[in-house]
Scaffold this motif. Structure first.
Motif, mmCIF file in Angstrom:
data_model
loop_
_atom_site.group_PDB
_atom_site.id
_atom_site.type_symbol
_atom_site.label_atom_id
_atom_site.label_comp_id
_atom_site.label_asym_id
_atom_site.label_seq_id
_atom_site.Cartn_x
_atom_site.Cartn_y
_atom_site.Cartn_z
ATOM 1 N N UNK A 46 31.101 51.055 0.275
ATOM 2 C CA UNK A 46 29.916 51.387 -0.517
ATOM 3 C C UNK A 46 30.243 51.281 -2.009
ATOM 4 N N UNK A 47 29.178 51.288 -2.828
ATOM 5 C CA UNK A 47 29.335 51.205 -4.281
ATOM 6 C C UNK A 47 28.697 52.420 -4.936
ATOM 7 N N UNK A 48 29.201 52.763 -6.117
ATOM 8 C CA UNK A 48 28.673 53.856 -6.920
ATOM 9 C C UNK A 48 28.154 53.282 -8.229
ATOM 10 N N UNK A 49 26.850 53.391 -8.458
ATOM 11 C CA UNK A 49 26.278 52.947 -9.721
ATOM 12 C C UNK A 49 26.426 51.470 -10.002
ATOM 13 N N UNK A 50 26.612 50.652 -8.969
ATOM 14 C CA UNK A 50 26.751 49.193 -9.125
ATOM 15 C C UNK A 50 27.985 48.788 -9.926
#
Length: 267
Positions: free
Chosen positions: A90-94
């Motif tokens: 997953x990613x956080x804030x792109x």
């Protein structure tokens, strides 16, 4: 002092929308005022493209504690080996990518995705941390005396939050350096494009300050676009960025040098 008469919001409005007013307002600011302008701007950019998306993600998962105990599959780190029931990606804030897969024996630098500002790859035997244009490997075999699972990770949350805060601070500093570097490029490239009848150009210092202010509009647009997941075509954004920034710089240089412009600007 000029910076006392012109508030931050007004300065940003002039920088983004009124290039013909730079010489009357922004160019009269002191060095301290320029530094404050740049720091506040980069803090705002970090808020847009990093803090707000992260906060939105945190709310969407019900908080980090809930995510660790209920959203993350059971995992353990023991005797230098990492085990997880299921992989995570997953990613956080792109801007930050996290991949956890204990089926992978070892991640290497070839697994790093340059699309992200930061990346954390966790395999069965190592952790790769990519940040600030460098890659660091942590060998789990060096942590045989360390044990970690879902519950103990919750106990580490204060440290994790402090680390996130430090990461945000580093992001601001990196943005400042990148901003100054690009502004210097525009200053060098555009300085000689405008001369008065005597062949005089603006000074290098003036060109650099102009470029710092002229970059504001698309710095904000880029951060908003990043926060929205990159909805604008990247190539179009780059072309518009360069064209508008150069146009702003030329407009300001003409005003300073007293050169008449045949271009019409809507302001």
């Amino acid at each position: 002092m000029q910076e006392e008469k012109t508030g931050f919001l007004e300065q940003y409005y002039i920088a983004c929308c009124r290039p013909s007013q730079y010489h009357k307002t922004l160019m009269k600011n002191s060095k301290a005022a320029l530094v404050r302008y740049l720091v506040v701007l980069c803090m705002f950019l970090t808020l847009l493209d990093t803090v707000i998306p992260f906060a939105a993600w945190d709310v969407s998962v019900g908080g980090m504690k809930n995510l660790i105990l209920r959203g993350i599959p059971s995992f353990s780190l023991k005797d230098g080996l990492f085990q997880a029931e299921e992989p995570l990606d997953f990613t956080l804030g792109n801007t930050t990518h996290i991949k956890v897969d204990s089926k992978e024996k070892k991640f290497t630098s070839q697994d790093i995705d340059s699309e992200y500002l930061q990346e954390f790859l966790i395999s069965r035997t190592n952790i790769l941390v990519s940040a600030d244009y460098s890659v660091r490997e942590i060998k789990l075999s060096d942590m045989k005396s360390f044990t970690l699972d879902n519950q103990s990770l919750v106990d580490f949350l204060p440290f994790i939050r402090a680390t996130i805060g430090l990461t945000m601070l580093i992001t601001v500093l990196v943005k400042i350096v990148e901003y100054l570097f690009v502004a210097a490029f525009f200053a060098l490239f555009c300085r000689g494009s405008v001369r008065n009848e005597e062949g005089k150009m603006v000074s290098m210092k003036q060109a650099f300050v102009i470029a710092i202010y002229a970059k504001t509009l698309f710095a904000i647009i880029n951060s908003v676009d990043a926060a929205l997941g990159g909805i604008l075509p990247a190539t179009l954004l780059i072309i518009a960025n360069v064209f508008v920034t150069m146009m702003y710089i030329s407009r300001v240089e003409m005003k300073i040098l007293g050169v008449d412009s045949k271009w019409k600007f809507r302001e």
